[in-house]
Design an enzyme around this catalytic site. Structure first.
Site, mmCIF file in Angstrom:
data_model
loop_
_atom_site.group_PDB
_atom_site.id
_atom_site.type_symbol
_atom_site.label_atom_id
_atom_site.label_comp_id
_atom_site.label_asym_id
_atom_site.label_seq_id
_atom_site.Cartn_x
_atom_site.Cartn_y
_atom_site.Cartn_z
ATOM 1 N N ASN A 76 0.813 -1.215 0.000
ATOM 2 C CA ASN A 76 0.000 0.000 0.000
ATOM 3 C C ASN A 76 0.851 1.272 0.000
ATOM 4 O OD1 ASN A 76 0.892 -0.484 2.586
ATOM 5 N ND2 ASN A 76 -1.001 0.157 3.583
ATOM 6 N N ASP A 82 -4.539 5.216 12.180
ATOM 7 C CA ASP A 82 -5.118 6.373 12.858
ATOM 8 C C ASP A 82 -5.319 6.111 14.344
ATOM 9 O OD1 ASP A 82 -7.675 5.163 13.299
ATOM 10 O OD2 ASP A 82 -8.338 5.782 11.313
ATOM 11 N N TYR A 85 -7.289 3.028 15.992
ATOM 12 C CA TYR A 85 -6.761 1.655 15.981
ATOM 13 C C TYR A 85 -5.863 1.494 17.202
ATOM 14 C CZ TYR A 85 -4.917 -2.667 13.919
ATOM 15 O OH TYR A 85 -4.573 -3.976 13.674
ATOM 16 N N PHE A 93 0.980 -4.549 11.376
ATOM 17 C CA PHE A 93 1.523 -5.486 10.398
ATOM 18 C C PHE A 93 2.169 -4.710 9.258
ATOM 19 C CE2 PHE A 93 -1.734 -7.829 12.583
ATOM 20 C CZ PHE A 93 -1.244 -9.118 12.654
#
Length: 144
Positions: A76, A82, A85, A93
Site C-alpha cells: 500500500n 489512525d 486503531y 503489520f
C-alpha cells in the site's frame, strides 16, 4: 515537551523499540520468522500495538534497505494507522509482496514509522476557475 505513546508488545520476546536522536523515524521489527515465496503476499507481524494521542496518526513505510535486504515491497506504499486503531489486540503489520523468495527473521528491521498530526477539517468548495494558468505537471518543470 516530549509526546508519550502507550505501547503494548505481543509478548516478552519482542525487541523493545525506541526513537534514536539521528532521525524522525522509528524502526519496527518482524515479530516472528516469515518465509515469503516470489509473487506471494503476506502480512508480516510487527509485534506492537499502540495508543496514539488524539489528533495524530502513524505513517508506516519500508526502510530504505528493505527491498535490497529482503526483496519485498510494501503493497500500500504507505500505511496509515489512525488514533482509533488502539485496542489491546490491534497489533501492527507490514503488508509485504515478495519479488523473490525471501526469509525475514524475527527481529529484522523491515519498516519504520513516524507520528504526524492528522489533517485538519476541510471544506471543498467547487469553483469554475482556480485563479492561475495551467502549469503543466507530470514532469514538465524545467523542460522548456
Amino acid at each position: 515537551m516530549t509526546m508519550q505513546i502507550k505501547i503494548k508488545y505481543l509478548d516478552e520476546t519482542q525487541t523493545r523499540i525506541s526513537k534514536i536522536e539521528q532521525g524522525d523515524w522509528i524502526d519496527l521489527r518482524a515479530a516472528e520468522d516469515v518465509t515469503i515465496k516470489k509473487d506471494e503476499f503476506k502480512l508480516v507481524p510487527l509485534g506492537v500495538a499502540m495508543e496514539l494521542p488524539e489528533g495524530y496518526e502513524a505513517h508506516v513505510v519500508p526502510r530504505s534497505s528493505t527491498y535490497k535486504n529482503f526483496g519485498v515491497i510494501q503493497t500500500n506504499s504507505m500505511g496509515v494507522i489512525d488514533e482509533s486503531y488502539k485496542g489491546d489486540n490491534d497489533f501492527w503489520f507490514f503488508p509485504a509482496y515478495a519479488l523473490r523468495d525471501t526469509e525475514i527473521k524475527k527481529g529484522d528491521r523491515i519498516c519504520q514509522f513516524r507520528i504526524m498530526k492528522k489533517m485538519p477539517a476541510v471544506e471543498l468548495v467547487e469553483v469554475e476557475h482556480l485563479g492561475n494558468e495551467d502549469r503543466g505537471g507530470l514532469g514538465s518543470t524545467g523542460t522548456k
